[in-house]
Design a protein around this motif. Structure first.
Motif, PDB file in Angstrom:
ATOM      1  N   SER A 792     -21.714  -6.451 -48.793  1.00  0.00           N
ATOM      2  CA  SER A 792     -21.399  -6.784 -47.407  1.00  0.00           C
ATOM      3  C   SER A 792     -20.303  -5.868 -46.880  1.00  0.00           C
ATOM      4  CB  SER A 792     -20.959  -8.246 -47.322  1.00  0.00           C
ATOM      5  OG  SER A 792     -20.499  -8.563 -46.027  1.00  0.00           O
ATOM      6  N   HIS A 793     -19.315  -5.620 -47.700  1.00  0.00           N
ATOM      7  CA  HIS A 793     -18.204  -4.738 -47.330  1.00  0.00           C
ATOM      8  C   HIS A 793     -18.719  -3.308 -47.114  1.00  0.00           C
ATOM      9  CE1 HIS A 793     -13.733  -3.561 -48.259  1.00  0.00           C
ATOM     10  NE2 HIS A 793     -14.076  -3.341 -47.016  1.00  0.00           N
ATOM     11  N   LEU A 794     -19.615  -2.858 -47.997  1.00  0.00           N
ATOM     12  CA  LEU A 794     -20.160  -1.504 -47.876  1.00  0.00           C
ATOM     13  C   LEU A 794     -20.962  -1.330 -46.592  1.00  0.00           C
ATOM     14  CD1 LEU A 794     -21.349  -0.880 -51.552  1.00  0.00           C
ATOM     15  CD2 LEU A 794     -19.545   0.363 -50.365  1.00  0.00           C
ATOM     16  N   SER A 795     -21.797  -2.307 -46.295  1.00  0.00           N
ATOM     17  CA  SER A 795     -22.651  -2.167 -45.106  1.00  0.00           C
ATOM     18  C   SER A 795     -21.843  -2.250 -43.818  1.00  0.00           C
ATOM     19  CB  SER A 795     -23.738  -3.252 -45.127  1.00  0.00           C
ATOM     20  OG  SER A 795     -23.161  -4.539 -45.082  1.00  0.00           O
ATOM     21  N   GLU A 796     -20.842  -3.114 -43.780  1.00  0.00           N
ATOM     22  CA  GLU A 796     -20.054  -3.278 -42.560  1.00  0.00           C
ATOM     23  C   GLU A 796     -19.098  -2.123 -42.323  1.00  0.00           C
ATOM     24  OE1 GLU A 796     -18.098  -7.053 -42.508  1.00  0.00           O
ATOM     25  OE2 GLU A 796     -19.919  -8.143 -43.056  1.00  0.00           O
ATOM     26  N   SER A 797     -18.790  -1.368 -43.365  1.00  0.00           N
ATOM     27  CA  SER A 797     -17.797  -0.295 -43.231  1.00  0.00           C
ATOM     28  C   SER A 797     -18.417   1.082 -43.394  1.00  0.00           C
ATOM     29  CB  SER A 797     -16.683  -0.476 -44.276  1.00  0.00           C
ATOM     30  OG  SER A 797     -17.221  -0.403 -45.593  1.00  0.00           O
ATOM     31  N   SER A 798     -19.736   1.155 -43.283  1.00  0.00           N
ATOM     32  CA  SER A 798     -20.396   2.455 -43.505  1.00  0.00           C
ATOM     33  C   SER A 798     -19.870   3.516 -42.553  1.00  0.00           C
ATOM     34  CB  SER A 798     -21.911   2.299 -43.354  1.00  0.00           C
ATOM     35  OG  SER A 798     -22.221   1.804 -42.066  1.00  0.00           O
ATOM     36  N   ALA A 799     -19.631   3.141 -41.302  1.00  0.00           N
ATOM     37  CA  ALA A 799     -19.104   4.110 -40.343  1.00  0.00           C
ATOM     38  C   ALA A 799     -17.618   4.359 -40.549  1.00  0.00           C
ATOM     39  CB  ALA A 799     -19.352   3.619 -38.922  1.00  0.00           C
ATOM     40  N   ASP A 800     -16.908   3.327 -40.878  1.00  0.00           N
ATOM     41  CA  ASP A 800     -15.455   3.436 -40.987  1.00  0.00           C
ATOM     42  C   ASP A 800     -15.004   4.276 -42.176  1.00  0.00           C
ATOM     43  OD1 ASP A 800     -15.172   1.878 -38.793  1.00  0.00           O
ATOM     44  OD2 ASP A 800     -14.884   0.009 -39.899  1.00  0.00           O
ATOM     45  N   ARG A 801     -15.899   4.513 -43.135  1.00  0.00           N
ATOM     46  CA  ARG A 801     -15.482   5.263 -44.324  1.00  0.00           C
ATOM     47  C   ARG A 801     -15.280   6.743 -44.041  1.00  0.00           C
ATOM     48  NH1 ARG A 801     -19.206   1.866 -46.867  1.00  0.00           N
ATOM     49  NH2 ARG A 801     -20.838   3.439 -46.932  1.00  0.00           N
ATOM     50  N   SER A 802     -15.825   7.241 -42.901  1.00  0.00           N
ATOM     51  CA  SER A 802     -15.770   8.672 -42.604  1.00  0.00           C
ATOM     52  C   SER A 802     -14.767   8.951 -41.501  1.00  0.00           C
ATOM     53  CB  SER A 802     -17.152   9.164 -42.187  1.00  0.00           C
ATOM     54  OG  SER A 802     -18.109   8.896 -43.187  1.00  0.00           O
ATOM     55  N   PRO A 803     -13.759   9.770 -41.761  1.00  0.00           N
ATOM     56  CA  PRO A 803     -12.763  10.077 -40.718  1.00  0.00           C
ATOM     57  C   PRO A 803     -13.368  10.714 -39.466  1.00  0.00           C
ATOM     58  CG  PRO A 803     -11.938  10.689 -42.882  1.00  0.00           C
ATOM     59  CD  PRO A 803     -13.378  10.314 -43.067  1.00  0.00           C
ATOM     60  N   TRP A 804     -14.505  11.456 -39.608  1.00  0.00           N
ATOM     61  CA  TRP A 804     -15.093  12.077 -38.416  1.00  0.00           C
ATOM     62  C   TRP A 804     -15.536  11.020 -37.405  1.00  0.00           C
ATOM     63  CZ3 TRP A 804     -19.923  11.104 -36.565  1.00  0.00           C
ATOM     64  CH2 TRP A 804     -20.874  10.539 -37.436  1.00  0.00           C
ATOM     65  N   VAL A 805     -15.916   9.833 -37.910  1.00  0.00           N
ATOM     66  CA  VAL A 805     -16.326   8.753 -37.019  1.00  0.00           C
ATOM     67  C   VAL A 805     -15.141   8.301 -36.170  1.00  0.00           C
ATOM     68  CG1 VAL A 805     -17.230   6.399 -36.906  1.00  0.00           C
ATOM     69  CG2 VAL A 805     -18.150   8.007 -38.581  1.00  0.00           C
ATOM     70  N   TRP A 806     -13.960   8.199 -36.789  1.00  0.00           N
ATOM     71  CA  TRP A 806     -12.773   7.769 -36.034  1.00  0.00           C
ATOM     72  C   TRP A 806     -12.436   8.789 -34.953  1.00  0.00           C
ATOM     73  CZ3 TRP A 806      -9.396   7.515 -41.072  1.00  0.00           C
ATOM     74  CH2 TRP A 806     -10.068   6.722 -42.020  1.00  0.00           C
ATOM     75  N   ILE A 807     -12.602  10.091 -35.305  1.00  0.00           N
ATOM     76  CA  ILE A 807     -12.278  11.157 -34.352  1.00  0.00           C
ATOM     77  C   ILE A 807     -13.254  11.129 -33.184  1.00  0.00           C
ATOM     78  CG2 ILE A 807     -12.122  13.661 -34.074  1.00  0.00           C
ATOM     79  CD1 ILE A 807     -11.273  13.783 -37.055  1.00  0.00           C
ATOM     80  N   MET A 808     -14.544  11.004 -33.498  1.00  0.00           N
ATOM     81  CA  MET A 808     -15.548  10.973 -32.424  1.00  0.00           C
ATOM     82  C   MET A 808     -15.394   9.727 -31.556  1.00  0.00           C
ATOM     83  SD  MET A 808     -17.257  13.723 -32.345  1.00  0.00           S
ATOM     84  CE  MET A 808     -18.282  13.102 -31.012  1.00  0.00           C
ATOM     85  N   GLU A 809     -15.045   8.610 -32.163  1.00  0.00           N
ATOM     86  CA  GLU A 809     -14.837   7.385 -31.400  1.00  0.00           C
ATOM     87  C   GLU A 809     -13.737   7.586 -30.367  1.00  0.00           C
ATOM     88  OE1 GLU A 809     -14.918   2.948 -33.024  1.00  0.00           O
ATOM     89  OE2 GLU A 809     -12.966   3.893 -33.377  1.00  0.00           O
ATOM     90  N   THR A 810     -12.670   8.287 -30.769  1.00  0.00           N
ATOM     91  CA  THR A 810     -11.545   8.540 -29.862  1.00  0.00           C
ATOM     92  C   THR A 810     -11.941   9.484 -28.738  1.00  0.00           C
ATOM     93  OG1 THR A 810      -9.965   8.195 -31.658  1.00  0.00           O
ATOM     94  CG2 THR A 810      -9.183   9.404 -29.734  1.00  0.00           C
ATOM     95  N   VAL A 811     -12.602  10.573 -29.103  1.00  0.00           N
ATOM     96  CA  VAL A 811     -12.916  11.581 -28.070  1.00  0.00           C
ATOM     97  C   VAL A 811     -13.989  11.078 -27.116  1.00  0.00           C
ATOM     98  CG1 VAL A 811     -14.731  12.877 -29.287  1.00  0.00           C
ATOM     99  CG2 VAL A 811     -13.141  14.071 -27.759  1.00  0.00           C
ATOM    100  N   LEU A 812     -14.958  10.295 -27.588  1.00  0.00           N
ATOM    101  CA  LEU A 812     -15.974   9.749 -26.684  1.00  0.00           C
ATOM    102  C   LEU A 812     -15.350   8.764 -25.701  1.00  0.00           C
ATOM    103  CD1 LEU A 812     -19.020   9.219 -29.094  1.00  0.00           C
ATOM    104  CD2 LEU A 812     -18.617  11.093 -27.492  1.00  0.00           C
TER     105      LEU A 812
END
Length: 914
Positions: A792-812
């Motif tokens: 459950s932890h793996l599936s819910e955090s699949s996006a959060d595990r990658s720093p590029w996702v955090w960067i794209m979330e901010t810039v979008l």
């Protein structure tokens, strides 16, 4: 039988007092009772029922510390043991005996059990012999009641009389385990040693590491404990009937180094070993005295544990012929109980324990003192918590005798001054050979304000002769003489010198795993360096472990609470595995989070730090230093962003361990404590590879019982200390493969692999805990529930595990807000909607926007090259670089990001048509 709480609930104390025949004084319902133990002119026993301060119970005001429940009142009246009193209450009130939930397996009787049973059955036959040695009837009765005194008349059919091993009538002393009271050894003292080949004593069962006392309950209540060599000497001291005192026999001088004396903490210990004469010249140990040397060893061990100890002065132990008397029983037998009681109250007055300063010394001295030091040594005299100085001698003109004039020197006694070598952080955490230990001086003193509890301070080399440091213990009236005294004590720095580890938990010392508690450490600033600097781990029967685990499995479904318990106890495996994950405890309001945390605090002495106490980096740092015992941080998300960033940085470091030094004195801090992060929204995005979690929402079950015992943490750590590191690592590798095989994440997801490794560590802790508690590891489906939580932890955090996702979330978000000033364009390439943008522009925007400063500081990725590489690995980039006209300007080197792929990671943006 019914449990104690049930008896307390069902039995009315006033009714019980009537049944016991306690006489009540005048005054109606509020009248007091007369004590059942001794005659008193006026009533002295109060009974409280739902009292706002005292609750429900009773208290005898004529005796200090006498009171308790209905069981204690029956024990006081009849002199029964606790089990006998409970049985009496059951029968008197017709309360049915509870049936055990699970019938215990009958253990087959061993040879030792048969010997013990026979000894107990015939114990009255030992009375005449013991009374012949001067032992009182009261002391004998206490031993027979506690079943620690017996009688044995076994004789061998294979060995003829007069040879060693024949046997014969003997007083038997049954040695019982202090926790379970099971017989673990039997010591025989033969009435006629000649029949047994002139051998006076013989032992069966375990001897190393366990001593004998007439009644463990009496010893636990005692404020003063006399340590002697043999059981007959312990009974001799019991015959003196010294108030609030008990005796303890180490059963031979070899046990002076083997017994764990932690049960004596808080008590005043009086050491009274045998008064042995020195071995004669020509003997290979010429000049040595086994008894006094064992007393020295005991003194050093007890003092190192902050237990106050003194040695009985045996100078005057002589019979009517002027001959030396060897032990306490010989004094009792030859001079009587009054003489023994008087001798036991005379302690050595010397500055260095065991180092005689006058002509009465026998054998080899304990410490070599040069002539200039010895000439001053005799002037210093000590009492339990006071030090005096002989300033001058007065001479009687008529008799010519000289009398010393004592002057006050210090309001405390220096119990020891020892050199301590503290292992480096690397040696403590890995077991490698220590290349850079630190040397300190541990000073232990006894002061009036702390009673029998010694006070210890760690001094640096340049602080040793600083009287301002010493004056923190108490007053010093003669600084010059005091400095001279410290100078003499420097000669004893090698006595009690020890290697230590400044680490609370499971640690490596000299290449071996040890259980290290707060008092075993030598911090220069303990309050600042370690949150558990004075912690003593909860201790108890190993059987309690299963009770606690099952209670935690029941109170929340799906092992939500037991996961937290297993994680907390498993944190001590960091020194075996080299890492340990942090934990997030997430729950909605009213889900039971605070209740569970409070129970954890009570169960394992866990500390949860409030958010208010974590407002600075230094406070965060001091809360996780020098320990593997877990700590908790409450509501970290409610703190300022700069505090959160610093907290996350520290958590990154102490996933394994990190050393840092702070302050002008460069005080060392070893960051290593596993941290539980509790709250509704725990900000741990950048920590996903270093945490496990448990979720309480919707899983609440029945509350745990209030009388749930504490987990035997000390015994658990001793169990871990006995494991082989290579076996642990191999078992972890096996469980890690198992977790990876059951993982939802793909094989190329390195972040998921690391998370699975963290959950494998918790599963490893569960396997060892089940073995320790005597449980089946499949009980309660812990492993299955842990794997469900992991996936459950793996599936819910699949996006959060990658720093590029955090960067794209901010810039979008910036693009949607119209705040992104660099060129970008929405387009369609090969039928796929894309966002054309430069990765360098994205990083520049976040780095140079003041409102994004906190986010930039918390990013683990800060270069365009690494950011672009992560985009490629996630297959977000479509084709190669492209060139487009944007707002009349030709822009090259644009990267095409697929909006469809971004959507799979939960990322979206409003497409602008202009």
């Amino acid at each position: 039988m019914a449990d104690i709480n049930k008896l307390k609930r069902l039995i009315d104390l006033h009714d019980l007092a009537d049944r016991l025949g306690l006489k009540r004084g005048p005054g109606g319902e509020k009248a007091l009772y007369h004590s059942p133990q001794h005659p008193d002119k006026s009533p002295s026993l109060s009974i409280f029922v739902d009292h706002p301060k005292n609750g429900t119970g009773w208290k005898d005001h004529s005796q200090e510390g006498v009171g308790g429940s209905c069981i204690d009142l029956v024990m006081l009246k009849f002199g029964m043991s606790a089990s006998e009193a409970m049985k009496w209450l059951h029968e008197s009130y017709a309360i049915p005996f509870d049936k055990p939930e699970q019938p215990q397996e009958q253990r087959p009787k061993s040879t030792l059990d048969f010997i013990a049973e026979k000894c107990v059955n015939g114990r009255e036959k030992a009375r005449e012999y013991l009374k012949g040695r001067g032992i009182s009837d009261a002391a004998i009765d206490a031993g027979m009641k506690a079943k620690t005194i017996g009688y044995n008349d076994w004789t061998s059919t294979a060995i003829s009389e007069g040879n060693v091993g024949f046997g014969g009538p003997a007083a038997a002393f049954l040695v019982r385990d202090p926790d379970t009271l099971q017989v673990v050894g039997v010591d025989m003292r033969f009435f006629d040693p000649e029949r047994n080949g002139k051998v006076k004593t013989q032992s069966h069962g375990t001897k190393d590491g366990i001593g004998w006392t007439v009644d463990w309950r009496k010893l636990q209540r005692a404020e003063r404990v006399y340590i002697v060599e043999s059981s007959i000497n312990a009974l001799s001291i019991d015959s003196c009937n010294i108030p609030k005192a008990a005796s303890f026999a180490i059963r031979g001088i070899g046990n002076a180094e083997l017994i764990d004396f932690a049960f004596l903490k808080g008590k005043q210990v009086i050491i009274c070993m045998d008064n042995d004469e020195p071995f004669p010249d020509g003997h290979h140990q010429a000049g040595r005295r086994p008894g006094p040397e064992a007393a020295w060893a005991l003194y050093d061990r007890l003092t190192a544990m902050n237990i106050s100890a003194v040695i009985v002065d045996q100078t005057e132990w002589k019979n009517s012929d002027g001959e030396n008397i060897n032990d306490a029983n010989d004094v009792l037998d030859e001079l009587g109980v009054d003489a023994l009681r008087k001798f036991l109250d005379v302690f050595e007055p010397w500055l260095i324990a065991g180092q005689v300063g006058d002509a009465t010394r026998k054998g080899k001295p304990r410490v070599y003192l040069p002539a200039h030091d010895f000439a001053q040594y005799w002037k210093f005299r000590t009492r339990l918590d006071f030090t005096s100085y002989i300033g001058r001698m007065t001479k009687n003109d008529e008799t010519g005798e000289e009398t010393p004039v004592l002057q006050d020197l210090a309001g405390f006694r220096i119990a020891s001054l020892s050199r301590v070598s503290v292992a480096s952080a690397t040696a403590t955490m890995t077991g490698d050979k220590d290349q850079s230990p630190s040397v300190y001086f541990a000073v232990t003193v006894q002061t009036p304000r702390h009673g029998a509890q010694l006070t210890r301070k760690v001094l640096l080399d340049d602080q040793l002769h600083n009287t301002q440091q010493w004056s923190k213990f108490g007053p010093i009236w003669k600084p010059a003489e005091f400095s001279r005294m410290v100078n003499i004590l420097e000669r004893t720095a090698h006595i009690g010198a020890r290697n230590a580890a400044n680490y609370v938990g499971l640690a490596w010392r000299d290449g071996e795993l040890i259980v290290n508690e707060g008092p075993d450490c030598y911090f220069t600033e303990g309050e600042k360096q370690c949150p558990y600097y004075n912690l003593t781990f909860p201790s108890g029967p190993v059987q309690d472990a299963a009770k606690v685990i099952r209670a935690y499995q029941t109170t929340f479904t799906n092992n939500a609470a037991s996961t937290a318990l297993v994680w907390a106890l498993g944190g001590h495996m960091k020194t075996l595995l080299g890492f340990w994950p942090h934990m997030t405890l997430q729950a909605d309001k009213s889900s039971g989070k605070s209740t569970l945390i409070k129970r954890l605090e009570r169960t394992i002495n866990f500390t949860m730090f409030s958010g208010q106490s974590l407002q600075t980096e230094f406070r965060l740092l001091t809360s996780i230093s020098h320990t593997s015992h877990p700590v908790g941080w409450e509501e970290l998300s409610a703190r300022r962003q700069d505090v959160i960033d610093k907290a996350v940085g520290l958590l990154q470091e102490n996933y394994q361990y990190t050393v840092t030094k702070r302050g002008a004195e460069m005080t060392e801090y070893l960051l290593s404590a596993p941290v539980m992060l509790a709250g509704e929204d725990v900000p741990v995005r950048s920590l996903l590879g270093k945490i496990v979690r448990t979720t309480l929402t919707g899983k609440k079950g029945p509350l745990m019982p209030e009388d749930l015992p504490r987990f035997p943490v000390r015994q658990w750590l001793q169990f871990l200390a006995g494991l082989n590191k290579m076996d642990v690592v191999a078992k972890y590798a096996e469980l890690r493969d198992h977790c990876l095989a059951k993982s939802r994440a793909g094989g190329s997801d390195e972040g998921a692999k690391r998370m699975a490794g963290n959950y494998a560590a918790v599963m490893l802790a569960w396997r060892y805990l089940a073995e320790f508690a005597g449980m089946d590891y499949r009980e309660g489906d812990f492993g299955q529930d842990l794997l469900k939580e992991m996936n459950s932890h793996l599936s819910e955090s699949s996006a959060d595990r990658s720093p590029w996702v955090w960067i794209m979330e901010t810039v979008l978000s910036e693009i949607d807000a119209g705040s992104f000033k660099h060129p970008y364009k929405f387009d369609n390439i090969d039928g796929s909607d894309v966002l054309l943008i430069r990765t360098g522009h994205i990083m520049d925007h976040i780095a140079h926007s003041s409102h994004l400063r906190d986010k930039w500081n918390s990013l683990p990725v800060k270069t365009p090259a690494v950011f672009k590489r992560q985009l490629e690995q996630a297959e977000v980039i479509v084709g190669g670089e492209v060139e487009r006209t944007i707002l009349t300007r030709r822009v090259g080197h644009l990267t095409a990001l697929s909006l469809e792929v971004l959507g799979k990671f939960g990322l979206s943006v409003s497409i602008r048509k202009d």
